[in-house]
Write an enzyme that holds these catalytic residues in place. Structure first.
Site, PDB file in Angstrom:
ATOM      1  N   CYS A 115       0.816  -1.230   0.000  1.00 40.61           N
ATOM      2  CA  CYS A 115       0.000   0.000   0.000  1.00 40.61           C
ATOM      3  C   CYS A 115       0.845   1.274   0.000  1.00 40.61           C
ATOM      4  O   CYS A 115       0.344   2.349  -0.314  1.00 40.61           O
ATOM      5  CB  CYS A 115      -0.939  -0.006   1.202  1.00 40.61           C
ATOM      6  SG  CYS A 115      -2.037  -1.418   1.171  1.00 40.61           S
ATOM      7  N   HIS A 254      -3.563   7.011   2.503  1.00 41.42           N
ATOM      8  CA  HIS A 254      -3.930   5.700   1.939  1.00 41.42           C
ATOM      9  C   HIS A 254      -5.354   5.363   2.375  1.00 41.42           C
ATOM     10  O   HIS A 254      -5.735   5.598   3.522  1.00 41.42           O
ATOM     11  CB  HIS A 254      -2.938   4.651   2.440  1.00 41.42           C
ATOM     12  CG  HIS A 254      -3.323   3.255   2.078  1.00 41.42           C
ATOM     13  ND1 HIS A 254      -3.656   2.901   0.790  1.00 41.42           N
ATOM     14  CD2 HIS A 254      -3.461   2.131   2.834  1.00 41.42           C
ATOM     15  CE1 HIS A 254      -3.967   1.619   0.772  1.00 41.42           C
ATOM     16  NE2 HIS A 254      -3.858   1.129   1.992  1.00 41.42           N
ATOM     17  N   ASN A 284     -10.180  -0.240  -1.006  1.00 40.53           N
ATOM     18  CA  ASN A 284      -8.728  -0.165  -0.873  1.00 40.53           C
ATOM     19  C   ASN A 284      -8.087  -0.790  -2.110  1.00 40.53           C
ATOM     20  O   ASN A 284      -8.100  -2.003  -2.271  1.00 40.53           O
ATOM     21  CB  ASN A 284      -8.334  -0.917   0.405  1.00 40.53           C
ATOM     22  CG  ASN A 284      -6.835  -0.914   0.657  1.00 40.53           C
ATOM     23  OD1 ASN A 284      -6.044  -0.486  -0.192  1.00 40.53           O
ATOM     24  ND2 ASN A 284      -6.433  -1.408   1.815  1.00 40.53           N
TER      25      ASN A 284
END
Ligand code: UT7
Length: 333
Positions: A115, A254, A284
């Site tokens: 990520c 994020h 996500n």
């Protein structure tokens, strides 16, 4: 010769058409729209048609980027692709994207930092520009998370989705990437990984039968470390650039869980209006979240805007990057 900054001079993105809603997931695993929305802030995510691979999304996004910035593909020097779900284990996907968009003079490579991948790749790309040797660097971040998610595991399948964003970096006298703090702690592998398919545990009938090629996540500890890692590096990058939080126009976090975003914003005392969010309708997308946020908020950005990007993910990897925006977003919309 004065040192040039690397500035983002364009942003583009691609998300697949197909939506996977919370109501769809209610039919697949034991969950509810209410649980997913209140625990994560997600309502829907996008799913790429099987068989297309990451380079398909990369091709779409980079073509849009080249068109928006009126850049010819032959002028690209380097393509960096942040991902954990490249088309194949090898070769890298950066060069598959290059061949698809006609970037015949570019070299490229992939960066695997989960990520935090886009953050790592953006910082790396900036260094190539700052060296003075490279003039046009494309930084791509994205993932086809649906290719490594177990859709019988309710703890992971509700969070992740597919998507990719891309930015163009060019030298700039005034604006651009100013500073970054990148960190890692390999002991985090215990909490977030895909066990098989690598050299330590090659794919076999047994690993597939046990689902070891899918994402494993122990969400609680990851949640705590994510809050801690993003809050501390954002604070540090602001302080070491002699800025106050009031001077920051945008924070780009994020998009893993809306509760993580809210907690980081609250710990740093940033109003949520300054915090980019698109988790509700994209979920996500791992390395895709930061560039897709920039794409979605681009029309609101102005030259000189002070922006801090921050991420946390598998590894563990995390960090924060401070940049000043280089162009009027509306010019491109
Ligand atoms: O992007 C990379 C980095 N990743 C992250 O930053 C993710 C960080 N972690 C998280 O976002 C959260 O930990 C999750 C969303 C993954 C899980 O949320 P949570 O609030 O930490 O839930 P939990 O794991 O503590 O589980 C609470 C309860 C459990 O039931 P019991 O044991 O209390 O009876 C789970 O079994 O919720 C249950 N549960 C669910 N219930 C309905 C877990 N997933 C679901 C679900 N639907 N999808």
């Amino acid at each position: 010769m004065s040192r040039k900054n690397a500035a983002i001079t364009g942003v583009a993105g691609f998300v697949p058409e197909r939506k996977l809603t919370n109501h769809d997931l209610e039919q697949m695993v034991e969950t509810t729209d209410e649980w997913i929305y209140t625990r994560t802030g997600i309502k829907e995510r996008r799913i790429l048609e099987p068989g297309l691979g990451l380079s398909h999304m990369g091709e779409k996004a980079v073509n849009e980027l080249l068109q928006k910035t009126q850049t010819s593909p032959e002028d690209i020097d380097l393509i960096l692709c942040a991902t954990i779900t490249g088309d194949m284990i090898f070769p890298d996907t950066a060069n598959q994207i290059a061949v698809k968009v006609g970037a015949t003079n570019a070299f490229g490579f992939d960066i695997n930092a989960a990520c935090s991948g886009f953050l790592y790749a953006l910082h790396t790309g900036a260094k190539f520009i700052e060296s003075g040797t490279y003039k046009k660097v494309v930084v791509v971040g994205g993932d086809v998370m649906s290719s490594i998610i177990d859709y019988t595991d309710r703890t992971t399948c509700v969070i992740f989705g597919d998507g990719l964003g891309a930015v163009l970096l060019e030298p700039n006298d005034q604006y651009g990437i100013q500073d970054a703090i990148l960190q890692a702690d390999g002991s985090g592998v215990e909490y977030l990984h895909a066990k098989s398919g690598g050299s330590k545990m090659p794919t076999s009938e047994e690993t597939v039968a046990q689902g070891l090629h899918y994402v494993y996540q122990n969400g609680g500890p990851v949640f705590k470390r994510a809050v801690q890692g993003m809050s501390s590096t954002v604070k540090q990058v602001i302080e070491q650039n002699n800025l106050t939080k009031e001077e920051i126009d945008w924070v780009v976090p994020h998009q893993a869980n809306m509760r993580i975003i809210n907690t980081v914003a609250s710990q740093l005392d940033f109003p949520l209006e300054k915090v980019m969010q698109n988790i509700e309708y994209l979920g996500n997308t791992t390395a895709g979240t930061l560039p897709l946020c920039l794409r979605d908020y681009e029309p609101q950005l102005k030259p000189g805007d002070k922006i801090v990007l921050t991420a946390f993910g598998g590894g563990f990897t995390w960090g924060a990057l401070y940049l000043t925006w280089a162009y009027e977003g509306k010019n491109f919309s």
